[in-house]
Design a protein around this motif. Structure first.
Motif, PDB file in Angstrom:
ATOM      1  N   PHE A 358     -42.583  65.901 122.810  1.00 52.25           N
ATOM      2  CA  PHE A 358     -43.533  65.418 121.804  1.00 52.25           C
ATOM      3  C   PHE A 358     -43.441  63.904 121.699  1.00 52.25           C
ATOM      4  O   PHE A 358     -42.334  63.343 121.686  1.00 52.25           O
ATOM      5  N   SER A 359     -44.586  63.259 121.599  1.00 48.88           N
ATOM      6  CA  SER A 359     -44.624  61.837 121.231  1.00 48.88           C
ATOM      7  C   SER A 359     -45.038  61.794 119.769  1.00 48.88           C
ATOM      8  O   SER A 359     -46.122  62.288 119.418  1.00 48.88           O
ATOM      9  N   VAL A 360     -44.181  61.235 118.926  1.00 50.50           N
ATOM     10  CA  VAL A 360     -44.440  61.327 117.477  1.00 50.50           C
ATOM     11  C   VAL A 360     -44.305  59.963 116.793  1.00 50.50           C
ATOM     12  O   VAL A 360     -43.742  59.020 117.349  1.00 50.50           O
ATOM     13  N   GLN A 361     -44.811  59.890 115.572  1.00 46.81           N
ATOM     14  CA  GLN A 361     -44.538  58.747 114.708  1.00 46.81           C
ATOM     15  C   GLN A 361     -43.086  58.873 114.235  1.00 46.81           C
ATOM     16  O   GLN A 361     -42.656  59.966 113.877  1.00 46.81           O
ATOM     17  N   ASP A 362     -42.371  57.772 114.261  1.00 48.42           N
ATOM     18  CA  ASP A 362     -40.967  57.813 113.830  1.00 48.42           C
ATOM     19  C   ASP A 362     -40.909  57.593 112.319  1.00 48.42           C
ATOM     20  O   ASP A 362     -40.645  56.481 111.850  1.00 48.42           O
ATOM     21  N   ASP A 390     -38.681  52.248 122.715  1.00 49.69           N
ATOM     22  CA  ASP A 390     -38.518  50.790 122.687  1.00 49.69           C
ATOM     23  C   ASP A 390     -39.756  50.147 122.078  1.00 49.69           C
ATOM     24  O   ASP A 390     -40.833  50.732 122.059  1.00 49.69           O
ATOM     25  N   GLY A 391     -39.615  48.937 121.609  1.00 48.06           N
ATOM     26  CA  GLY A 391     -40.752  48.227 121.030  1.00 48.06           C
ATOM     27  C   GLY A 391     -40.820  48.503 119.542  1.00 48.06           C
ATOM     28  O   GLY A 391     -40.000  49.231 118.982  1.00 48.06           O
ATOM     29  N   ASP A 392     -41.829  47.906 118.912  1.00 48.86           N
ATOM     30  CA  ASP A 392     -41.902  48.051 117.461  1.00 48.86           C
ATOM     31  C   ASP A 392     -43.085  48.927 117.048  1.00 48.86           C
ATOM     32  O   ASP A 392     -43.678  48.765 115.992  1.00 48.86           O
ATOM     33  N   GLY A 393     -43.444  49.886 117.928  1.00 53.37           N
ATOM     34  CA  GLY A 393     -44.579  50.750 117.634  1.00 53.37           C
ATOM     35  C   GLY A 393     -44.267  51.836 116.635  1.00 53.37           C
ATOM     36  O   GLY A 393     -45.154  52.564 116.194  1.00 53.37           O
ATOM     37  N   THR A 424     -48.622  61.425 118.698  1.00 55.46           N
ATOM     38  CA  THR A 424     -49.446  60.283 119.100  1.00 55.46           C
ATOM     39  C   THR A 424     -50.058  60.503 120.485  1.00 55.46           C
ATOM     40  O   THR A 424     -50.831  59.679 120.957  1.00 55.46           O
ATOM     41  N   ALA A 425     -49.678  61.582 121.150  1.00 51.46           N
ATOM     42  CA  ALA A 425     -50.248  61.932 122.461  1.00 51.46           C
ATOM     43  C   ALA A 425     -50.091  63.437 122.615  1.00 51.46           C
ATOM     44  O   ALA A 425     -49.323  64.063 121.866  1.00 51.46           O
TER      45      ALA A 425
END
Ligand code: HSE
Length: 434
Positions: A358-362, A390-393, A424-425
């Protein structure tokens, strides 16, 4: 010495050229084992450059630009069809059988689509139609199921039967190769089909699985009836998570007789436990694991693609047919599924364990909502890991393994989850085969 057996080769691509070389370089052993000299009398190919290569090897071989001239020749006893594809190859094999020539083919697409009619035609004409090279290249899987295990009830056949897909996934796992670079290398090495889409979308494996199901279960199955997924969706992250969970991702083909009598047939990438020998079949290697009622488990592994290995299977068929002809006993083999169409389990009814990514909001509550949605559908989580991206998404990846569940339930739960703001996807699913 008995009379010689004359071969006419249609199609001199990668495998055809390998066959010409094998018939030249191993002429002594091939003739000794066949019981008569085997002579390559004629070769046909549209490409003059390929014919030039044959001419350089042996100027006495007749060279033609039209494959349909081969079955007409009086100096040809066995027609070898290596042009590939379905329509033209179908007409060519029919022409050969109508002319009472025996046929060897490596063409799994042709036999999977049209095999029933072609085997009938071969029988009506008193001809042999052999195809060992059509499934898993040099591995004698056809002979083993058709002959060695002929007395047994086959329970399941599971295998890696597309070398190109296995090569790509292995290169991604072992060398960190990009998908496209690994595919290019497989093409350059001569493993891939002329149209590599057939390899990476699972089409080639589904052709082979249809032939295996015919032999193992007497089922008349068309490739279009086999649930099929390719390896294109496998992401390097999946390979890494699978490894951390103790699995390898392999391009699998599965054929299994279920308790209720239906057949479980499918082609897809799968997580295979590291304890399973299939997990260690690397590169362009193929492997086939057969489970029989009497024989128990057996495991065959070897090169499933490439010129010399595949040509070896073609040459082995030529020797077998030569021996049949010399003994005046063609058609010693049974080819055909005898029980006609059989029920194939719908993929939604499959009971399996699954890997999900899963790609999720943290953010707080996401994990609870996810596991709640799965739990509401009766899907139980066995193992789970979360990585903050990684990153600030503000996103994270959650990878998990489930306990057994029905695929229809899992798909419905994932659709519902992906319809919310939680992911998110699209969520990624790979079946576990063990
Ligand atoms: N393209 C096939 C493979 C070769 O990659 O396995 C023979 O079927």
């Amino acid at each position: 010495m008995k009379r010689e057996i004359r071969v006419g080769l249609c199609g001199c691509g990668v495998i055809g050229e390998g066959l010409v070389t094998a018939l030249q370089q191993h002429a002594d052993v091939i003739s000794a084992r066949a019981g008569a000299p085997i002579r390559l009398a004629a070769v046909a190919d549209k490409d003059p450059a390929r014919l030039d290569i044959v001419r350089a090897q042996d100027p006495s071989i007749a060279l033609l630009d039209d494959a349909f001239e081969i079955p007409k020749r009086d100096d040809v006893d066995i027609v070898v069809e290596l042009i590939g594809g379905v329509e033209v190859a179908d007409r060519l094999v029919r022409a050969a059988l109508d002319a009472k020539k025996h046929v060897v083919t490596a063409n799994k697409a042709l036999l999977a689509e049209r095999g029933a009619a072609l085997f009938e035609l071969a029988e009506a004409n008193g001809c042999d139609l052999y195809f060992e090279a059509a499934v898993a290249g040099a591995i004698p899987v056809i002979r083993v199921i058709r002959e060695s295990l002929a007395s047994d009830h086959i329970r399941s056949v599971r295998g890696i039967i597309n070398g190109t897909s296995n090569y790509i996934l292995s290169s991604m796992a072992n060398d960190g190769a990009a998908f496209g670079d690994a595919l290019k290398a497989a093409q350059e090495a001569g493993f891939a089909e002329a149209d590599p889409t057939l390899d990476i979308t699972g089409g080639d494996a589904s052709h082979k699985l249809a032939l295996i199901a015919g032999l193992a279960f007497g089922a008349r199955v068309l490739p279009s009836e086999i649930p099929t997924e390719g390896i294109e969706q496998v992401d390097p992250r999946d390979i890494q998570y699978a490894r951390n969970f103790g699995y390898a991702i392999r391009p699998l083909a599965v054929a299994e007789r279920l308790q209720d009598g239906a057949l479980d047939l499918r082609v897809h990438p799968a997580l295979v436990p590291q304890s399973d020998p299939l997990a260690h079949v690397d590169g362009a290697l193929n492997a086939v694991a057969i489970q029989g009622a009497m024989v128990g488990p057996s495991f065959l592994s070897g090169l499933g693609a490439g010129a010399a290995p595949t040509a070896t299977s073609v040459a082995g068929d030529i020797i077998d047919i030569a021996r049949n002809s010399l003994a005046g006993a063609p058609m010693r083999r049974w080819y055909l599924p005898t029980e006609g169409a059989q029920e194939i389990q719908a993929i939604a009814d499959l009971s399996s364990r699954y890997y999900l990514r899963f790609s999720v909001q943290d953010e707080s509550g996401v994990l609870a909502a996810l596991s709640g949605a799965l739990g509401d559908s009766g899907i139980s989580i066995e193992l789970m890991v979360q990585d903050v991206d990684d990153g600030d998404g503000g996103t994270a990846t959650i990878a998990m393994l489930t306990h057994h569940a029905h695929e229809g339930d899992v798909r419905a739960a994932l659709d519902a989850i992906d319809d919310t703001h939680l992911t998110t996807a699209s969520t990624h699913l790979i079946r576990i085969v063990e």
